[in-house]
Design a protein around this motif. Structure first.
Motif, mmCIF file in Angstrom:
data_model
loop_
_atom_site.group_PDB
_atom_site.id
_atom_site.type_symbol
_atom_site.label_atom_id
_atom_site.label_comp_id
_atom_site.label_asym_id
_atom_site.label_seq_id
_atom_site.Cartn_x
_atom_site.Cartn_y
_atom_site.Cartn_z
ATOM 1 N N VAL A 144 0.848 -1.189 0.000
ATOM 2 C CA VAL A 144 0.000 0.000 0.000
ATOM 3 C C VAL A 144 0.882 1.236 0.000
ATOM 4 N N ARG A 145 0.586 2.166 -0.920
ATOM 5 C CA ARG A 145 1.337 3.421 -0.991
ATOM 6 C C ARG A 145 0.366 4.580 -1.170
ATOM 7 N N GLY A 146 0.644 5.686 -0.467
ATOM 8 C CA GLY A 146 -0.129 6.896 -0.669
ATOM 9 C C GLY A 146 0.238 7.550 -1.987
ATOM 10 N N ALA A 147 -0.740 8.188 -2.639
ATOM 11 C CA ALA A 147 -0.480 8.792 -3.938
ATOM 12 C C ALA A 147 -1.432 9.953 -4.176
ATOM 13 N N LEU A 148 -0.974 10.896 -4.969
ATOM 14 C CA LEU A 148 -1.806 11.991 -5.457
ATOM 15 C C LEU A 148 -2.203 11.632 -6.883
ATOM 16 N N VAL A 149 -3.499 11.424 -7.096
ATOM 17 C CA VAL A 149 -4.005 10.980 -8.392
ATOM 18 C C VAL A 149 -4.625 12.169 -9.110
ATOM 19 N N ASN A 150 -4.127 12.445 -10.312
ATOM 20 C CA ASN A 150 -4.621 13.548 -11.126
ATOM 21 C C ASN A 150 -5.434 13.024 -12.289
ATOM 22 N N GLY A 151 -6.660 13.545 -12.428
ATOM 23 C CA GLY A 151 -7.452 13.249 -13.605
ATOM 24 C C GLY A 151 -7.173 14.285 -14.679
#
Length: 414
Positions: free
Chosen positions: A110-117
């Motif tokens: 599990v890794r935290g991420a900033l997801v951009n659409g």
């Protein structure tokens, strides 16, 4: 061949093998100290310039120069707003985006991420993302439903490759018969990018429509990303643009997200430059001590020259020429060495890392994973000129002491 007497004697003193080997050693040490100080200053400033360049080209090429968003609600009429903002004279391009923070899971990791659409076609006008795809393609986000492009380090942490499945876990919970559960969605990895920076470890991209469905925004987006010709005008211009729009819009810019990093690099460049400049200054003081000892050693010669009619000014020029020769040789050799190292330091460090299997810059700690170098000839010119001036000034006092020598006193015990 005619030579001015001061120049002839000064060069002869510099080239002659002295009986006092300690003075010869101090002269050599002064020249080497000046050479190493100048070389170190050029190399370190080139590396700091490299970090500054990478920050502007890579980090600030990936993050928005500026962005416009509505207060507490999505922007519904974003196509018209993108067209309007693109026509602004200071804006190079504009693109819509949807942003979500969550966790990506794959194979038990599990890794935290900033997801951009994003819209892959429009995004390439405001970002360098498309230029750094190492596997798969950015256009695949339009070709496959719920595809995702991962940063290289993020993909390594998750053990994911192109074609693998990863699960996005959003912090917004849904209420069901089983209780409160987080929102989950499986994605297929369609691309991997690498910019050699910290962004590789925490950034992912999905299609704009997929992001809107996940965040339940309908036809809206979170904001409009803006790209400017000059990123330093972005903080001021993006506020002016937001204020000029009809409606209530807020603005943000790169200084809020990465401004501290940029300022830190600028401060470090100044402080390190100052510290290394002190090395050059110490080497110049060595020239002072060298000439003082030479003047003491050559008192008899000075007295004879004075007796033969040499003026104090001519005596002063003799020793100033000797000290200047040491300074010029040290500065020029240091400049040559510094320029050579500055042009090759990135390849040298890369070779050391490959040969000894070590890594000097870890992308988990630093914002890039390699040592950059950007040689700027303006810096080289300033460093060389300053070192020459300091070397010249260092010769004045010892030469003045030599010119004050009284022939009778100097020859009394000879």
């Amino acid at each position: 061949m005619f030579k001015p007497l001061s120049l002839f004697i000064g060069l002869r003193y510099t080239a002659a093998k002295r009986s006092n080997h300690f003075i010869s050693f101090i002269s050599l040490a002064s020249m080497l100290g000046l050479m190493l100080g100048v070389a170190a200053l050029i190399v370190v400033l080139s590396v700091m310039n490299g970090f500054d360049r990478e920050l502007k080209q890579r980090i600030l090429g990936m993050v928005p120069h500026g962005s416009i968003s509505a207060y507490g609600k999505p922007i519904e009429n974003w196509p018209l707003l993108v067209e309007q903002l693109s026509q602004h004279p200071d804006v190079v391009a504009a693109a819509p985006f949807i942003q979500a923070q969550g966790m990506l899971t794959s194979k038990g990791v599990v890794r935290g991420a900033l997801v951009n659409g994003i819209d892959p076609v429009i995004e390439q006008h405001v970002s360098i993302l498309g230029e750094h795809i190492t596997s798969g393609s950015l256009e695949a986000l339009n070709q496959q439903r719920f595809g995702i492009v991962l940063g290289d380090l993020l993909a390594r942490y998750l053990g994911a490759r192109v074609g693998d499945k990863v699960t996005l876990v959003l912090p917004e919970a849904s209420v069901s018969v089983a209780g409160v559960v987080p929102r989950l969605k499986r994605f297929t990895v369609v691309g991997i990018f690498s910019v050699g920076a910290e962004l590789d470890a925490n950034l992912a991209y999905i299609n704009l429509e997929d992001a809107a469905k996940i965040k339940r925004l309908g036809d809206g987006v979170d904001g409009i990303r803006l790209k400017f010709d000059d990123l330093f005008v972005a903080p001021k211009k993006v506020k002016e643009i937001a204020a000029s729009l009809s409606g209530y819009y807020s603005s943000s810019d790169w200084t809020r997200t990465h401004g501290n990093l940029f300022q830190a690099i600028q401060l470090e460049k100044r402080m390190i430059g100052l510290l290394l400049f002190l090395i050059v200054l110490v080497a110049a003081f060595n020239i002072v001590s060298t000439l003082v000892m030479v003047v003491t050693d050559k008192k008899a010669d000075v007295a004879i020259l004075r007796t033969l009619g040499a003026t104090p000014g001519r005596i002063m020029r003799i020793f100033m020429i000797q000290g200047t020769v040491i300074g010029v040789l040290g500065t020029l050799l240091g400049t040559l060495l510094g320029v050579t190292l500055a042009l090759t330091i990135s390849d040298i460090i890369a070779w050391v890392e490959r040969t000894f299997n070590i890594q000097f810059l870890n992308a988990d700690v630093y914002f890039i994973s390699y040592l950059p170098s950007d040689l700027q000839w303006a810096d080289v010119g300033v460093i060389t000129f300053t070192a020459l001036v300091i070397s010249f000034l260092a010769t004045i006092y010892p030469a003045w002491r030599a010119a004050k020598t009284h022939p009778a006193e100097a020859l009394r015990y000879e």
